[in-house]
Design a protein around this motif. Structure first.
Motif, PDB file in Angstrom:
ATOM      1  N   ALA A 132       0.842  -1.198   0.000  1.00 17.40           N
ATOM      2  CA  ALA A 132       0.000   0.000   0.000  1.00 17.40           C
ATOM      3  C   ALA A 132       0.873   1.242   0.000  1.00 17.40           C
ATOM      4  CB  ALA A 132      -0.928   0.015   1.205  1.00 17.40           C
ATOM      5  N   LEU A 155      -2.950  -1.062  -3.022  1.00 19.27           N
ATOM      6  CA  LEU A 155      -3.786   0.051  -2.584  1.00 19.27           C
ATOM      7  C   LEU A 155      -3.014   1.343  -2.693  1.00 19.27           C
ATOM      8  CD1 LEU A 155      -6.225   1.394  -1.053  1.00 19.27           C
ATOM      9  CD2 LEU A 155      -4.985   0.852   1.069  1.00 19.27           C
ATOM     10  N   ASN A 176      -7.076   4.357  -5.268  1.00 17.61           N
ATOM     11  CA  ASN A 176      -6.718   3.702  -6.524  1.00 17.61           C
ATOM     12  C   ASN A 176      -7.080   4.603  -7.699  1.00 17.61           C
ATOM     13  OD1 ASN A 176      -5.669   1.473  -5.106  1.00 17.61           O
ATOM     14  ND2 ASN A 176      -7.712   0.578  -4.933  1.00 17.61           N
TER      15      ASN A 176
END
Length: 496
Positions: A132, A155, A176
């Motif tokens: 992420a 992410l 996103n």
């Protein structure tokens, strides 16, 4: 007797199994990067006015790197060097160029990294890590070849564009490829200078973006605690504009501020600019504390490597006689550079040297400190080594893990290279104890070469260029050897 042998064998096999399981367990990695944080703006690196207890505690439990450098003196190229492991002579992105200059279909975002450029998260994802990026990206718009989701991040949540990140109350953040509206009435990060009374309330919106981003980080840690994860946290503090929550500002003495910032140094006005800037750094410190607390709550703190650093020096001067640096920052009041020369945008120490801390329980000794040379290009091989991931060939950085684990400092490491086309064009090479630099390469007449012996002259006050012509010749050789052509970000390598 056979039973005893059988039991002994079972115990031996169990020990081997447990050892193999522990050896196979991959560490989590949390990489935290602050935005425009000066070398001396946290307590453990000398700050005396702004308390940073969580960052200081991280240092007390790990290692301070006192000669660690960014990959570039401004945001986008620094992050490109970090993520790609390629220094500015080889990096795709070497300046803060907006994407729309070359790609008019994009209304926001910076010039994108190339599709085939491999970034750290791609290798971690391939190794089974959840990945992420939360915070500020700056390496290409959504839908471009620099889209974070196209380079290994499961992410992405935050600001794609650095310019949008000048506001802490933007209209939207990205999740996103989707825009998530957070303020129906956004507060821009720039206004024209004003006269009359300056009111902080005029620049406070409904939803403060950093609060959403730190909450997202906590959620990611909680959700992914059962498997290894790589979390890149690119917080936007303390980059201006300054409009932090009033409760954060009110923690600091009213006596600090005898005059307001009216916007004459750019960005937003503020009635209490010193308190507001301190509030931003204090809030940043609180996020670090929340990240550590989230790791502890998830039960993974003892198996997580945390790196804390900044992307470049504190914001630059707004004029030779100006009261404030850009955006209203009073760098002199806070001794933001800790005596280093220069600011953001400069290849002097104040623009490049960044406060850096590594916490890695069981691997990095608590309360330790290292003056080993290092910079952003080193994190790619270092993080891969920590996670036992095979490092790609032809990276410019070196593996710092032996240093972090208490090994001897490597004396013959590769030179540190900066080839920076902006701020009139600058180059610098750190060769052992010496830094060789030249500025004004894009002007008709460039500045003379400069050479400094950094360990004994960290403020870069004594130019040794006349005494050390052989170092200049060596720097030119290195720069020519290490600088690939990049027509988007051209820099002509000078002669000795």
């Amino acid at each position: 007797m056979l039973n005893r042998l059988g039991n002994t064998l079972k115990v031996a096999l169990s020990v081997v199994f447990v050892a193999n399981s522990l050896g196979a367990e991959k560490p989590n990695v949390v990489f935290i990067i602050a935005d425009d944080l000066g070398y001396g703006e946290v307590g453990c690196f000398g700050q005396e006015k702004i308390p940073t207890p969580n960052i200081d505690k991280l240092a007390a439990g790990g290692m301070k790197l006192t000669q660690h450098y960014s990959g570039a003196p401004v945001c986008a190229p620094a992050r490109c060097v970090l993520m790609s492991g390629k220094h500015l002579g080889h990096a795709d992105i070497r300046g803060n160029r907006q994407a729309k200059v070359s790609f008019p279909q994009f209304s926001e975002g910076q010039h994108p990294i190339a599709k085939d450029t491999v970034l750290i998260p791609e290798l971690f994802k391939n190794a089974g890590y959840a990945t992420a990026a939360i915070g500020k990206w700056g390496l290409g718009p959504v839908g471009s070849t620099g889209d974070p989701n196209q380079h290994g991040f499961d992410l992405f949540f935050g600001y794609n564009c650095q310019a949008v990140a000048h506001s802490y109350y933007p209209k939207y953040l990205w999740r996103n490829d989707q825009q998530v509206e957070i303020n129906a009435k956004p507060i821009p990060g720039h206004v024209k200078p004003i006269t009359g009374e300056v009111k902080a309330e005029d620049y406070i919106g409904e939803t403060y973006a950093p609060k959403l981003m730190i909450s997202e980080a906590e959620k990611f840690i909680a959700d992914k605690k059962g498997s290894p994860f790589f979390l890149y946290l690119a917080f936007i503090e303390p980059h201006v504009a300054m409009h932090p929550p009033l409760e954060s500002v009110n923690k600091f003495p009213k006596e600090w501020d005898t005059e307001p910032h009216r916007g004459e140094a750019g960005y937003l006005p503020h009635p209490r600019p010193r308190a507001a800037y301190a509030a931003m750094i204090s809030d940043l410190d609180s996020y670090v504390g929340r990240v550590v607390a989230a790791l502890e709550k998830a039960g993974v703190a003892d198996h997580t490597m945390i790196v804390f650093t900044g992307d470049n020096g504190t914001t630059m001067e707004s004029g030779p006689k100006a009261r404030f640096n850009v955006g209203g920052v009073d760098a002199k009041f806070f001794n933001s550079t800790a005596g280093l020369r220069g600011f953001k945008g400069s290849v002097y120490e104040g623009g490049l040297r960044v406060p850096t801390i590594v916490s890695y329980p069981g691997k990095v000794k608590a309360g330790s400190e290292s003056n080993a040379l290092g910079y952003f290009a080193d994190w790619f091989p270092t993080l891969c080594a920590a996670a036992e991931i095979e490092t790609p060939a032809k990276l410019d950085g070196e593996n710092l893990l032996p240093v972090l684990e208490g090994g001897a400092v490597k004396k013959d490491r590769k030179p540190l290279v900066w080839v920076f086309p902006e701020t009139s064009g600058q180059v610098a090479v750190r060769i052992g104890d010496y830094k060789v630099l030249k500025r004004g390469l894009n002007r008709k007449q460039s500045d003379p070469w400069e050479v400094y012996e950094i360990p004994v002259d960290r403020a870069e006050t004594k130019n040794l260029a006349k005494e050390k012509p052989e170092l200049i010749e060596e720097a030119v050789r290195i720069l020519k050897q290490e600088s690939a052509e990049n027509p988007i970000f051209p820099v002509k390598i000078p002669e000795a």
